[in-house]
Design a protein around this motif. Sequence first.
Motif, PDB file in Angstrom:
ATOM      1  N   ASP A  16       0.837  -1.201   0.000  1.00  0.00           N
ATOM      2  CA  ASP A  16       0.000   0.000   0.000  1.00  0.00           C
ATOM      3  C   ASP A  16       0.871   1.249   0.000  1.00  0.00           C
ATOM      4  N   ALA A  17       1.789   1.331  -0.937  1.00  0.00           N
ATOM      5  CA  ALA A  17       2.727   2.454  -0.990  1.00  0.00           C
ATOM      6  C   ALA A  17       2.007   3.784  -1.203  1.00  0.00           C
ATOM      7  N   VAL A  18       1.026   3.788  -2.116  1.00  0.00           N
ATOM      8  CA  VAL A  18       0.285   5.013  -2.445  1.00  0.00           C
ATOM      9  C   VAL A  18      -1.198   4.699  -2.485  1.00  0.00           C
ATOM     10  N   ARG A  19      -1.980   5.544  -1.833  1.00  0.00           N
ATOM     11  CA  ARG A  19      -3.433   5.373  -1.830  1.00  0.00           C
ATOM     12  C   ARG A  19      -4.103   6.704  -2.138  1.00  0.00           C
ATOM     13  N   VAL A  20      -4.951   6.716  -3.149  1.00  0.00           N
ATOM     14  CA  VAL A  20      -5.672   7.919  -3.547  1.00  0.00           C
ATOM     15  C   VAL A  20      -7.114   7.544  -3.858  1.00  0.00           C
ATOM     16  N   GLY A  22      -9.267   5.914  -2.303  1.00  0.00           N
ATOM     17  CA  GLY A  22      -9.618   4.539  -1.979  1.00  0.00           C
ATOM     18  C   GLY A  22      -8.938   3.481  -2.831  1.00  0.00           C
ATOM     19  N   ARG A  23      -8.126   3.886  -3.818  1.00  0.00           N
ATOM     20  CA  ARG A  23      -7.415   2.948  -4.681  1.00  0.00           C
ATOM     21  C   ARG A  23      -5.938   2.938  -4.301  1.00  0.00           C
ATOM     22  N   THR A  24      -5.312   1.779  -4.427  1.00  0.00           N
ATOM     23  CA  THR A  24      -3.961   1.604  -3.911  1.00  0.00           C
ATOM     24  C   THR A  24      -3.033   1.008  -4.961  1.00  0.00           C
ATOM     25  N   LEU A  25      -1.778   1.406  -4.904  1.00  0.00           N
ATOM     26  CA  LEU A  25      -0.723   0.802  -5.715  1.00  0.00           C
ATOM     27  C   LEU A  25       0.410   0.376  -4.795  1.00  0.00           C
ATOM     28  N   SER A  26       0.984  -0.788  -5.073  1.00  0.00           N
ATOM     29  CA  SER A  26       2.162  -1.239  -4.335  1.00  0.00           C
ATOM     30  C   SER A  26       3.389  -0.501  -4.856  1.00  0.00           C
ATOM     31  N   SER A  27       4.491  -0.613  -4.144  1.00  0.00           N
ATOM     32  CA  SER A  27       5.731   0.034  -4.587  1.00  0.00           C
ATOM     33  C   SER A  27       6.147  -0.475  -5.956  1.00  0.00           C
ATOM     34  N   GLU A  28       6.061  -1.777  -6.156  1.00  0.00           N
ATOM     35  CA  GLU A  28       6.465  -2.375  -7.435  1.00  0.00           C
ATOM     36  C   GLU A  28       5.547  -1.934  -8.563  1.00  0.00           C
ATOM     37  N   ALA A  29       4.238  -1.939  -8.313  1.00  0.00           N
ATOM     38  CA  ALA A  29       3.287  -1.527  -9.341  1.00  0.00           C
ATOM     39  C   ALA A  29       3.461  -0.042  -9.673  1.00  0.00           C
ATOM     40  N   LEU A  30       3.692   0.778  -8.647  1.00  0.00           N
ATOM     41  CA  LEU A  30       3.883   2.210  -8.866  1.00  0.00           C
ATOM     42  C   LEU A  30       5.095   2.445  -9.758  1.00  0.00           C
ATOM     43  N   LEU A  31       6.196   1.785  -9.456  1.00  0.00           N
ATOM     44  CA  LEU A  31       7.407   1.948 -10.266  1.00  0.00           C
ATOM     45  C   LEU A  31       7.152   1.521 -11.707  1.00  0.00           C
ATOM     46  N   GLY A  32       6.470   0.399 -11.920  1.00  0.00           N
ATOM     47  CA  GLY A  32       6.181  -0.059 -13.273  1.00  0.00           C
ATOM     48  C   GLY A  32       5.317   0.919 -14.044  1.00  0.00           C
ATOM     49  N   CYS A  33       4.289   1.456 -13.389  1.00  0.00           N
ATOM     50  CA  CYS A  33       3.388   2.421 -14.042  1.00  0.00           C
ATOM     51  C   CYS A  33       4.119   3.718 -14.376  1.00  0.00           C
ATOM     52  N   VAL A  34       4.920   4.198 -13.440  1.00  0.00           N
ATOM     53  CA  VAL A  34       5.659   5.449 -13.649  1.00  0.00           C
ATOM     54  C   VAL A  34       6.659   5.284 -14.788  1.00  0.00           C
ATOM     55  N   ASN A  35       7.334   4.153 -14.835  1.00  0.00           N
ATOM     56  CA  ASN A  35       8.269   3.888 -15.928  1.00  0.00           C
ATOM     57  C   ASN A  35       7.561   3.898 -17.280  1.00  0.00           C
ATOM     58  N   ALA A  36       6.356   3.313 -17.320  1.00  0.00           N
ATOM     59  CA  ALA A  36       5.608   3.258 -18.577  1.00  0.00           C
ATOM     60  C   ALA A  36       5.260   4.656 -19.075  1.00  0.00           C
ATOM     61  N   VAL A  37       4.898   5.558 -18.153  1.00  0.00           N
ATOM     62  CA  VAL A  37       4.611   6.947 -18.546  1.00  0.00           C
ATOM     63  C   VAL A  37       5.892   7.630 -19.001  1.00  0.00           C
ATOM     64  N   ALA A  38       6.975   7.446 -18.242  1.00  0.00           N
ATOM     65  CA  ALA A  38       8.244   8.086 -18.597  1.00  0.00           C
ATOM     66  C   ALA A  38       8.724   7.635 -19.978  1.00  0.00           C
ATOM     67  N   ALA A 190       6.932  12.024   0.740  1.00  0.00           N
ATOM     68  CA  ALA A 190       6.747  10.622   1.122  1.00  0.00           C
ATOM     69  C   ALA A 190       7.630   9.713   0.269  1.00  0.00           C
ATOM     70  N   LEU A 191       7.731  10.006  -1.033  1.00  0.00           N
ATOM     71  CA  LEU A 191       8.534   9.161  -1.910  1.00  0.00           C
ATOM     72  C   LEU A 191      10.031   9.358  -1.682  1.00  0.00           C
ATOM     73  N   ARG A 192      10.427  10.548  -1.254  1.00  0.00           N
ATOM     74  CA  ARG A 192      11.846  10.755  -0.957  1.00  0.00           C
ATOM     75  C   ARG A 192      12.239  10.048   0.340  1.00  0.00           C
ATOM     76  N   VAL A 193      11.358  10.129   1.343  1.00  0.00           N
ATOM     77  CA  VAL A 193      11.650   9.498   2.630  1.00  0.00           C
ATOM     78  C   VAL A 193      11.439   7.994   2.563  1.00  0.00           C
ATOM     79  N   GLY A 194      10.468   7.553   1.739  1.00  0.00           N
ATOM     80  CA  GLY A 194      10.139   6.138   1.645  1.00  0.00           C
ATOM     81  C   GLY A 194       8.969   5.727   2.504  1.00  0.00           C
ATOM     82  N   SER A 195       8.163   6.703   2.934  1.00  0.00           N
ATOM     83  CA  SER A 195       7.002   6.392   3.772  1.00  0.00           C
ATOM     84  C   SER A 195       5.766   6.165   2.914  1.00  0.00           C
TER      85      SER A 195
END
Length: 459
Positions: A16-20, A22-38, A190-195
């Motif tokens: 549950d790295a990011v929640r907006v 009511g929807r959640t992304l794990s750290s791994e899923a977030l990284l994959g999605c962000v890479n795809a946009v980049a 939060a992403l810089r600290v890792g929380s």
Amino acid sequence: MTLLPALRGFGADRADAVRVAGRTLSSEALLGCVNAVADRIRGAGAVAVDGTPTLETVVGMLGALHAGVPLVPLPPDADERERRRILRQSGATLFLGRDLPDTHRLPTVPVDLRQRSSTRHPEPSPGTDAVILYTGGAGGPPRGVRISRRAIAADLDLLTQAWRWCEDDVVVQGAPLFRAYGLVVGLLGALRVGSRFVHLDRHAAAGPVGTMYLAMPEQWARIALNSRWARSLTAARVLISADAPLPSAVAERLRLLTSHSPVQAYGTTETLIALTGRADDRTAAGAVGTPLPGVQTRVLDREARPVPADGESVGELSVCGPTLFSGYVGAGQGFPAGRWHATGDLASVAADGSYRIIGRCGLDVVHSRGRRMHAGQIEEALLSHPGVREAAVVGTPHHALGEQVTAYVVAEGLTAQVLIDHVGRYLSACQRPRRVHFVDELPRSAHGRIRKSLLIAAG
């Protein structure tokens, strides 16, 4: 320098790295999605993202930062004319997200959370622009502010120390994602600290459990009126308020309900957070703490002389330090290193070095019979009445006084005389409002700032 270690695969993989919303992304899923946009936007001039808080918005914003492309958040409440102005001035060449009908005919790149990538993108240079944020527009047209990756990293590292922020924290924040407080401090912090990061919907009636709560004064005021919600924050580690002064009455009610004295912080779009209270330290009511290490401040009167640190003398606050912006969009030369930035905010300094923000230099000063009265002090007195939800004070023309104190108030079951007498218990007779207008809501810009120029025009 790595701006966001969480997007480089560092730290634990959280479910549950990011929640907006009511929807959640794990750290791994977030990284994959962000890479795809980049992958899809790398090399673009600048990209715009609608600031409506969704997972797609967060992924789009992070994708731009990850690709080294300047991010231009669009206020969701901005009208077509304002959006077009921002897009034109900022030089945005792409729009990320769902297609809006008024995106100045920009090519649109949809954000699809089903798309993942494992591309390793190089870290951009620290001096490059990370975001182009627009000022609140309270006293004039919003200006585009260029903020570098270096300035963001410097500010977040200083705040991490001041607030004892660590990767075990759960950050719950309600500030808008198109403003510096919500985007830079909340999300990127939060992403810089890792929380963990949770975005709290501004219309929510209750909040999720966290250790750090970041909200704006109007949000804290709403929470303070909801005793059940407020008491649920007792387990938090720290409550933080920024973006505007927190009324003392709201801070005191939160302290009684939560056992926490909210930490107040101050900054502008150009300075990021420059002054703050520290976690676990008691700061005087109404104070925004002291400058962060390495941040220099000065308060000058109208003759450009330093005001005494007596807690009463008022002058304009200027800031110099590593968190400052790079320059304004379209202003030619950038903002030179080591130069002072005049914030346009009035402040006083106490003997202990803590600062109090009084208001804006122009719109927040009432000139009456040669006296200068600060609207912020009168607003705080009004807000100390339990029946007042919001208040704004301006100076309006008066044939004998020059200007008179006029208050616009959101309240129920009160009369003008009750509020005039209430202010008189705390302030001098000349500071009591001569006119009180009851309104359903205060006019605000698309960035959420109260538009006092419209109140003055209304008289």
